[in-house]
Each structure stands twice: as C-alpha cells, then as structure tokens.
Design a protein around this motif. Structure first.
Motif, mmCIF file in Angstrom:
data_model
loop_
_atom_site.group_PDB
_atom_site.id
_atom_site.type_symbol
_atom_site.label_atom_id
_atom_site.label_comp_id
_atom_site.label_asym_id
_atom_site.label_seq_id
_atom_site.Cartn_x
_atom_site.Cartn_y
_atom_site.Cartn_z
ATOM 1 N N ASP A 1 2.773 32.022 53.411
ATOM 2 C CA ASP A 1 1.690 32.761 54.050
ATOM 3 C C ASP A 1 0.354 32.371 53.426
ATOM 4 O OD1 ASP A 1 -0.237 35.246 54.069
ATOM 5 O OD2 ASP A 1 1.180 35.590 55.695
ATOM 6 N N TYR B 1 -1.242 35.495 51.297
ATOM 7 C CA TYR B 1 -0.487 36.072 50.180
ATOM 8 C C TYR B 1 0.108 35.031 49.233
ATOM 9 C CZ TYR B 1 -0.708 40.615 52.509
ATOM 10 O OH TYR B 1 -1.159 41.788 53.088
ATOM 11 N N ASP B 2 0.503 33.877 49.759
ATOM 12 C CA ASP B 2 1.288 32.933 48.957
ATOM 13 C C ASP B 2 0.499 31.759 48.392
ATOM 14 O OD1 ASP B 2 3.523 34.470 49.528
ATOM 15 O OD2 ASP B 2 4.044 33.291 51.310
ATOM 16 N N GLN C 1 -2.683 29.934 46.672
ATOM 17 C CA GLN C 1 -3.854 30.193 45.843
ATOM 18 C C GLN C 1 -4.542 28.888 45.483
ATOM 19 O OE1 GLN C 1 -5.163 33.387 44.909
ATOM 20 N NE2 GLN C 1 -6.820 31.886 44.712
ATOM 21 N N LYS D 1 -8.867 38.327 51.426
ATOM 22 C CA LYS D 1 -8.199 38.301 50.132
ATOM 23 C C LYS D 1 -9.274 38.435 49.056
ATOM 24 C CE LYS D 1 -5.082 35.200 47.566
ATOM 25 N NZ LYS D 1 -4.423 33.871 47.660
ATOM 26 N N GLY E 1 -5.852 41.601 45.990
ATOM 27 C CA GLY E 1 -5.408 42.437 47.091
ATOM 28 C C GLY E 1 -6.019 41.993 48.406
ATOM 29 N N ILE E 2 -5.724 42.743 49.461
ATOM 30 C CA ILE E 2 -6.228 42.442 50.801
ATOM 31 C C ILE E 2 -7.029 43.647 51.304
ATOM 32 C CG2 ILE E 2 -5.617 41.875 53.193
ATOM 33 C CD1 ILE E 2 -4.865 39.661 51.279
ATOM 34 N N TYR F 1 -3.423 46.761 47.240
ATOM 35 C CA TYR F 1 -2.904 46.040 46.086
ATOM 36 C C TYR F 1 -1.399 46.261 46.003
ATOM 37 C CZ TYR F 1 -7.693 45.551 44.227
ATOM 38 O OH TYR F 1 -9.020 45.240 44.044
ATOM 39 N N TYR F 2 -0.644 45.278 46.474
ATOM 40 C CA TYR F 2 0.810 45.340 46.347
ATOM 41 C C TYR F 2 1.381 46.634 46.938
ATOM 42 C CZ TYR F 2 -1.115 42.328 42.707
ATOM 43 O OH TYR F 2 -1.868 41.408 42.014
ATOM 44 N N TYR G 1 1.742 32.095 41.214
ATOM 45 C CA TYR G 1 1.594 32.102 42.672
ATOM 46 C C TYR G 1 2.656 31.197 43.288
ATOM 47 C CZ TYR G 1 -2.989 33.404 40.802
ATOM 48 O OH TYR G 1 -3.999 33.983 40.075
#
Length: 400
Positions: A224, A227-228, A230, A272, A290-291, A306-307, A337
């Motif tokens: 993703d 999320y995945d 970085q 993000k 976080g998002i 956050y999570y 990551y």
C-alpha cells in the motif's frame, strides 16, 4: 532455539549489573530480548522495557509482547518544567531495565537514566553501534563499549533465514565498507528484496520515486503506497529533499480536495503525516506516523489515525505535524517499514555517510530500493568519519 552466542549472553547477564548486547540485523537481538524478559519474569523479577522514541518503544512492545515505554515517559519527564520525576531520590521501581536502540541515547538522557536506576537493578543496553549516533551530544553506547569496563556481548552469527535476505546481506556489506550487490528491477521477472536504479538527474530521480510509489511497488509487490512504502532521504532541502518530495508525492498519492493551508504547509484528509513532538497528553511521540482521517474547518481541528487510535489537533498545533510521504533517515531511526525507497545523490554530499546509508537500508523489512548514482553510493561507503565522534566519554570511564 537460541544460538551459543545468545545462550552465553543470557547466562552472563544474570551475574552482571550492566551489560551491552550489540550486533547487526538478523543476528537475533530481538529474540534475545524476548528470552531475557521471559527469564526475569520466571524469576519473579520486575522488568522495564524502554526505547528512545515512541516508534521504537511501540516496535519493542510488538516483538516482545510486553509493555514498553519511551525513556522519557519511564523517567516521568515534565516538558513544561524540563525536569525528570525519577532520579536518585525517587528511583524507578524495577529489578531490571532493557533499553533497545541504545545507540540513539545521548549523554544527557543516559545520565538521567542511570541516576534513576536503583542500586540493585540490572541495566541491559541493546543496540547497533553502526547506526547513526544520537541526535543529541555524545556517542554513549560506542564509548561504553570502547571503555572495556562493561561486559559486551557481540552477536555476529546471521541466522539462516536472515542470511537469505538480500537486505540483511547488503546491510552487513555496507557496514564493512563493501558495495552492496546491486540488482535492477529489469534484471529478471523474479522478485527480490533489494534493488538499485541508476539515475543521474535529480528531477528524474523524483519521477522515478513517483513511479515506484504509484505503480511499480503496489503492482509488483502488493504494498500500500500510504501505509507500507516509506521514502527516506538524507536532506530536507533540494529537489530530492523531504520538502519537495512530500509536495510531489502528496499531489500524486492524495487527490482529496478537503484541505487546509497553515504555516506554509497544506494538509489534506488522507495525508500521511508524522508527529514531531513528544506529547504525553495526546499519547503521541516524536516519529509516530499516522493518516489524517478528517478536517473540521468549523471546529478548527483535524483528526489523525495512529494505528487505529484517533488523536485530535487544533489548527494552532499544526507545527507538531508534518507530511511524511518522505522523511529524513535520521527521523526513521528506531522504525521499520515494509518497503523503503532511498534516493542517494551527489547533491547530498555533505550527508553521504556509511552509517547513514546503513541506517536507511536497515529500516526496510521486505523491500529496499536505492535510486541514484554509484558515485554517490561509493562516497557514502568510503565516508566512515562520522563514527569517530570525539566525545571523550570512553577515556573518562577508563580514568575512573
């Protein structure tokens, strides 16, 4: 099953007040931490787990399945007063304390940590001295090892599963000043964990990173983008710095029209972001990612997921967050990551260091892609001077 190195360290820890465990990726530091925690618990001992950053503490908690805190939180640091509640007069209530990612601990924090430890407790420092040193003053973990006064257990054996990982193999090559085994995405159809994409033009490096984030990695590796993946970069300024990369990646990864503009930055729902300050009231820490889940212009606040936990920020707190599609290698310390993209260009000359390259590579769990030039890669491999930070602590320890 523990290795002979791990078993030896586990046995010896029980007979020392202070010990250091060090080793590169794949050598079993985390497994040993779990074993130490289990042994102390079986003996009825109270053990405290801590790390320098929120993300490192959260990661430590996940791998040990035990509660872990930031060192500041464990010591009861009051940010308003700048004081630690725990000290020699009000020590920590623990029989043993394990500090993970100890290479990130600076002189000031280590001083207050040691002051707060009970005289009869055990201190176990776990870290990799080849990572970037602490942002604050000193090179504490490395100097403690150099002093030869503290028992040090070197984990050198790379476990079979880790030995098959190109990320871990190449990380160890970089640590030794050797060039990593470079493979292009076009070399074969079979998927690997480590790639190098040659690109000399900074603007083309940016477009390559965009392509990797939007199409190549999601399609070929099923990660993703938000999320995945970085992006880590040595600098904030320049075409391939965090500021420009965040603006470019925000445009292509988040078309959401709901946004606010504040303090020179634009934030959108779905962005993000990274939290930049330890905030114990909100229970978020420097480096947490976080998002943005919602923006409320009427209430003048936004919410960040956050999570799975929602945290609210007033608009006048926007200086506490920043876009995090791309972050600095320094900010990534203590984190891991699924996929890492690391631009490495001669424009980053000032910060091209072996330990920075090593730190960036070891942040990737399943995939690492370097984008840039072999010249910049070789400059980083040859530049090992940052590990020679002149702190003087080792000599002071030996004098005592």
């Amino acid at each position: 099953m523990l290795s002979s190195e791990q078993l030896n360290a586990l046995e010896e820890i029980l007979s020392h007040r202070v010990v250091i465990i060090t080793g590169g990726p794949g050598t079993g530091k985390t497994t040993l931490i779990r074993s130490i925690t289990a042994v102390f618990s079986a003996l009825g001992k109270n053990i405290l787990l801590a790390a320098p950053t929120g993300r490192a503490a959260r990661r430590l908690s996940e791998v040990t399945r035990s509660k872990a805190k930031t060192i500041h939180k464990a010591l009861g640091f009051n940010f308003k007063e700048g004081l630690f509640q725990k000290n020699q007069d009000n020590p920590l209530d623990t029989d043993a304390m394990i500090i993970d990612e100890a290479s990130m601990v600076d002189t000031f924090l280590m001083y207050h940590l040691i002051k707060a430890l009970p005289m009869a407790s055990v201190l176990i420092l776990v870290g990799d001295i080849f990572q970037l040193p602490s942002v604050g003053p000193g090179n504490v973990l490395s100097d403690m090892i150099k002093s030869t006064l503290i028992p040090v257990y070197y984990l050198k054996k790379i476990f079979r599963q880790a030995h098959e990982s190109p990320i871990i193999v190449n990380a160890h090559r970089v640590r030794q000043g050797e060039s990593p085994v470079l493979k292009s995405l076009d070399d074969s159809d079979s998927l690997s964990e480590f790639y190098f994409l040659e690109q000399h033009d900074p603007n083309k490096v940016v477009s390559t990173i965009v392509e990797l984030c939007t199409r190549t990695i999601p399609e070929r590796f099923d990660f993703d983008p938000a999320y995945d993946i970085q992006v880590l970069t040595p600098m904030h300024k320049g075409v391939v710095g965090t500021t420009n990369l965040n603006q470019v990646l925000q445009k292509v990864l988040n078309p959401n029209p709901v946004m606010i503009e504040t303090m020179g930055s634009t934030f959108k729902t779905g962005d993000k972001i990274m939290n930049l300050k330890n905030n114990y009231q909100k229970d978020v820490f420097n480096g947490d990612i976080g998002i943005i889940s919602s923006i409320d212009r009427k209430e003048k606040d936004l919410s960040v997921d956050y999570y799975g936990r929602i945290v609210n920020y007033d608009f006048d707190e926007m200086d506490e967050i920043s876009l995090a599609y791309a972050i600095s290698v320094h900010k990534s310390q203590g984190s891991e990551y699924p996929a890492v993209i690391l631009p490495i260009m001669t424009q980053h000359f000032v910060l091209l260091q072996r330990n920075l390259l090593y730190t960036g590579i070891t942040r990737g769990k399943n995939l690492v892609i370097l984008v840039g030039t072999k010249k910049a890669l070789n400059i980083a491999l040859r530049n090992n001077k940052p590990t020679e930070r002149l702190s003087g602590l080792a000599f002071r320890l030996m004098d005592n």
